[in-house]
Enzyme design. Structure first.
Site, PDB file in Angstrom:
ATOM      1  N   SER A  43      61.730  75.544 -82.411  1.00 33.83           N
ATOM      2  CA  SER A  43      61.838  76.131 -83.754  1.00 33.83           C
ATOM      3  C   SER A  43      62.281  75.091 -84.776  1.00 33.83           C
ATOM      4  CB  SER A  43      62.802  77.318 -83.754  1.00 33.83           C
ATOM      5  OG  SER A  43      64.090  76.934 -83.336  1.00 33.83           O
ATOM      6  N   GLU A  44      63.098  74.086 -84.341  1.00 32.90           N
ATOM      7  CA  GLU A  44      63.497  73.025 -85.263  1.00 32.90           C
ATOM      8  C   GLU A  44      63.634  71.691 -84.544  1.00 32.90           C
ATOM      9  OE1 GLU A  44      64.051  75.773 -88.484  1.00 32.90           O
ATOM     10  OE2 GLU A  44      64.753  75.989 -86.426  1.00 32.90           O
ATOM     11  N   THR A  45      63.248  70.649 -85.284  1.00 39.19           N
ATOM     12  CA  THR A  45      63.574  69.278 -84.915  1.00 39.19           C
ATOM     13  C   THR A  45      64.339  68.680 -86.088  1.00 39.19           C
ATOM     14  OG1 THR A  45      61.650  69.005 -83.478  1.00 39.19           O
ATOM     15  CG2 THR A  45      62.679  67.002 -84.308  1.00 39.19           C
TER      16      THR A  45
END
Length: 258
Positions: A43-45
């Site tokens: 969902s996030e980097t």
């Protein structure tokens, strides 16, 4: 380039919300950062570069860069304070949402986040159609927050992702009063190419102010009732939320970039 994957808002792997964290000497192009993000398919980097005595932090989803992400901030602070500069107990980040400070307090990492102002909005046919239930109320900040009848309704919800694309707000959060926690919630982000965010820190910048006002107190213990699950320990202080959680390291890797 070194990359860490950290499970945030949990004390063990395979729970909480996984975030990839890249601590870099200099910035990569946005194109390369997006390619890394899509390759990770989380969902996030988070990408961060130290500038002076602070870190500049940016968050990317598979759908593009966003202005605030709680679990990836917690994960980045965890990496810096355990692997990059282990002598630190506090880290300051410059972000699209201004300065964010994370402080280590025992096994908790406490973040100082801005609270979103919530405005009541109508429960529209699009919302009901997308969620498959009729919320008791709806509010809008950056995201849409819908209040459901009870915890079981939150846990059993099966929203239609295509129909959620037609609703207002960047993300869709649903919440209800909890049995073992002050509140339970779930977060959906099809507009960011993320079906369900396992534990959404920025979502709780909407959820926590609502429950603090509703319950008449500023300390809220929250649970995100996704399949992975996660705990958040929050305190409302004016227009800010002190949001704390634990973290666990899942992996360390070397990324090969030409």
């Amino acid at each position: 380039m070194k990359q860490y994957v950290v499970d945030a808002f949990t004390d063990h792997v395979f729970a909480g919300n996984p975030a990839a964290v890249c601590v870099m000497d200099k910035w990569l192009s946005e194109d390369v950062m997006m390619k890394i993000t899509c390759e990770n398919n989380l969902s996030e980097t988070a990408f961060t570069v130290k500038e002076g005595d602070r870190y500049h932090l940016r968050w990317f989803t598979p759908g593009g860069e966003i202005d605030l992400c709680g679990h990836a901030t917690l994960g980045t602070a965890y990496v810096i304070m355990n692997f990059i500069e282990p002598e630190l107990t506090k880290v300051s980040f410059d972000t699209m949402s201004g300065e964010l400070i994370v402080e280590r307090k025992g096994d908790l990492y406490e973040m100082d986040f801005p609270a979103y102002e919530l405005k009541p909005v109508d429960v529209t046919e699009d919302i009901v159609d997308a969620l498959g239930v009729t919320p008791k109320a709806a509010y809008m900040g950056r995201d849409c927050l819908c209040i459901l009848e009870d915890e079981s309704q939150v846990r059993n919800l099966k929203p239609d992702m295509d129909k959620l694309l037609k609703t207002e707000g960047l993300l869709m959060h649903v919440t209800a009063s909890g049995k073992d926690y002050d509140c339970v919630s779930r977060s959906f982000a099809p507009k960011l190419n993320v079906t369900e965010d396992p534990v959404c820190g920025s979502g709780h910048c909407h959820i926590v102010p609502y429950w603090a006002d509703r319950l008449g107190r500023n300390e809220i213990k929250a649970y995100q009732a996704s399949k992975r699950g996660g705990e958040l320990y929050c305190t409302v202080e004016g227009e800010h939320i002190l949001m704390a959680g634990k973290a666990a390291l899942y992996s360390e890797a070397e990324i090969n970039i030409e």
